[in-house]
Each structure stands twice: as structure tokens, then as C-alpha cells.
Design an enzyme around this catalytic site. Structure first.
Site, short mmCIF file in Angstrom:
data_model
loop_
_atom_site.label_atom_id
_atom_site.label_comp_id
_atom_site.label_asym_id
_atom_site.label_seq_id
_atom_site.Cartn_x
_atom_site.Cartn_y
_atom_site.Cartn_z
N ASP A 123 33.50 92.31 63.03
CA ASP A 123 33.00 93.62 63.45
C ASP A 123 34.11 94.67 63.37
O ASP A 123 33.91 95.78 62.87
CB ASP A 123 32.45 93.51 64.88
CG ASP A 123 32.02 94.86 65.44
OD1 ASP A 123 31.19 95.53 64.81
OD2 ASP A 123 32.53 95.24 66.51
N GLU B 217 29.00 89.74 59.89
CA GLU B 217 30.25 90.01 60.60
C GLU B 217 31.13 88.76 60.67
O GLU B 217 32.35 88.83 60.47
CB GLU B 217 29.94 90.51 62.01
CG GLU B 217 29.35 91.91 62.02
CD GLU B 217 28.93 92.37 63.40
OE1 GLU B 217 28.82 93.59 63.61
OE2 GLU B 217 28.70 91.50 64.28
#
Length: 226
Positions: free
Chosen positions: A50, A122
């Protein structure tokens, strides 16, 4: 490692055009917490990925738009780095097909699957970074997220507007086709769409209805400060 599992992991590496030095990191990045015989899940890699995605997109925006201030750069970033767009990037490389997921997951729930796809993208990003370096993971993000569908002039404004309205508890938006005609010069069909949101109306134009709706959504987002 069983031959079927080797093929399973080899397929995803071919799709992303990156082959891991440590295959265990790849497997961890594809392992959902619900998987019944897991030793590790992808949650820590998701956290890392992320941050990396945010950094790569921030750098791209910073270099592409030298005259935008911090606030406008942040708003542009939020239109690119969100669950819907990361989920679409994940779908393009079929990550969910390669993931290790427990039977408790409801695959008929669109919200659940969208979040799962986003998380997988992610976590894979984090895994590539740990297995290689920043240059390699940046190439992955550019090739799978930024270039295919999310060039900065072609962001999914309609999807982002719908997501924003849901967060803000707004009713709508609604779209209405009010005109379509053939251009005398190019012989192309031009569409005109009106977007209604609360008590406001926004016009959008394009050669396709989808393009006109997207352009109207861009105007609405700008009006809302995004």
C-alpha cells in the site's frame, strides 16, 4: 512443492512478467487469512505494498504536474489509488485465480471480491519489492496500474464519483442521455449526457456514452473539491 503448485505459481509469474528468486514470498503474497492450512497470510505484505503504490503514484503525479500544489496533487492521487482501481488492476492480471483462499469467503459478494482483489494487488506489490528492488516494483506498478487503464488523462471518474457518493451518503448520481448526433466533419457520433447529483447538474460530451458519462463525472468531482 507439487508439480501442480509449481505450475500454479509459474502462471502468475508469467502474467506479471517477473520471476521470484524466493518463491515463498510469492506464495505468502497470495495467501488469504482464511486459507485453512496457512502458515502466513498476505496482511503484512499488503501493508507494505500500500505504501509503495502510494509512493510510485505520488512520484508520477509530482513529475507530470509541476504546477499543481499539494492539495490538488493529493486529490489526483486519491482518484488513482483507491480500492476500485487497485481491484481492476488485480483483475487484469487475474490475481484472484492464483490466490489461496478459504471456503468461508463469499465469492458472490461484489464488495468482498473487490476488497480481496485490492488486497492481493497490494500484497503482491510488497512481495516484488522485498524480492527485488524499488526499480523493479515501480516497473510492475507502471505496467499494471498506471499505463493500462489509469493514464492521468483517462481516470475512471464515474467509478470514483459513485464511490465518493457512497462514502458521503449522497443520493445518486444519475445519468441521462440528452443528445446523440453525427458530426458533419468526422462522421462520428457525439453523445451529450447530463449528470444529476443532489440539486446540481453537470454536462458531459464524448464519442461514446461511457466517455460522456466519465467527463460529466469529472466535472462533478471538481465541483465537490476532488
Amino acid at each position: 512443492m507439487y508439480n501442480s503448485q509449481k505450475k500454479h505459481l509459474n502462471d502468475i509469474q508469467e502474467r506479471i512478467n517477473y520471476f521470484f528468486k524466493d518463491i515463498k514470498i510469492l506464495k505468502t503474497s497470495l495467501t488469504h487469512p482464511s486459507y485453512f492450512n496457512k502458515t502466513k497470510s498476505y496482511e503484512r505484505l499488503e501493508f507494505l505494498g500500500d505504501s509503495i503504490i502510494g509512493m510510485v503514484v505520488s512520484e508520477s503525479l509530482f513529475l507530470k504536474y509541476p504546477n499543481l500544489n499539494q492539495g490538488k496533487l493529493s486529490k489526483q492521487k486519491s482518484l488513482i489509488v483507491n480500492r476500485k482501481n487497485l481491484s481492476l488492476a488485480s483483475q487484469r492480471i487475474k490475481l484472484i485465480e492464483s490466490a489461496y483462499i478459504g471456503k468461508s469467503i463469499d465469492f458472490n459478494n461484489k464488495s468482498t471480491i473487490e476488497k480481496l482483489n485490492c488486497d492481493l494487488y497490494e500484497s503482491l506489490t510488497g512481495a516484488i519489492f522485498l524480492d527485488s528492488n524499488f526499480k523493479q516494483v515501480k516497473n510492475f506498478i507502471v505496467n499494471t496500474l498506471i499505463q493500462p487503464k489509469l493514464t492521468f488523462s483517462d481516470i475512471n471518474f464515474k467509478g470514483n464519483l459513485i464511490e465518493l457518493c457512497s462514502k458521503l451518503n449522497f443520493k445518486g448520481p444519475t445519468f441521462e442521455l440528452i443528445e446523440n448526433k453525427v458530426s458533419d466533419k468526422s462522421n462520428e457520433i457525439n453523445f451529450k449526457v447530463i449528470l444529476k447529483l443532489n440539486d446540481n447538474e453537470f454536462l458531459g460530451f464524448g464519442n461514446r456514452i461511457k466517455e460522456a458519462e466519465n467527463n460529466a463525472s469529472k466535472q462533478a468531482l471538481k465541483f465537490l473539491g476532488f
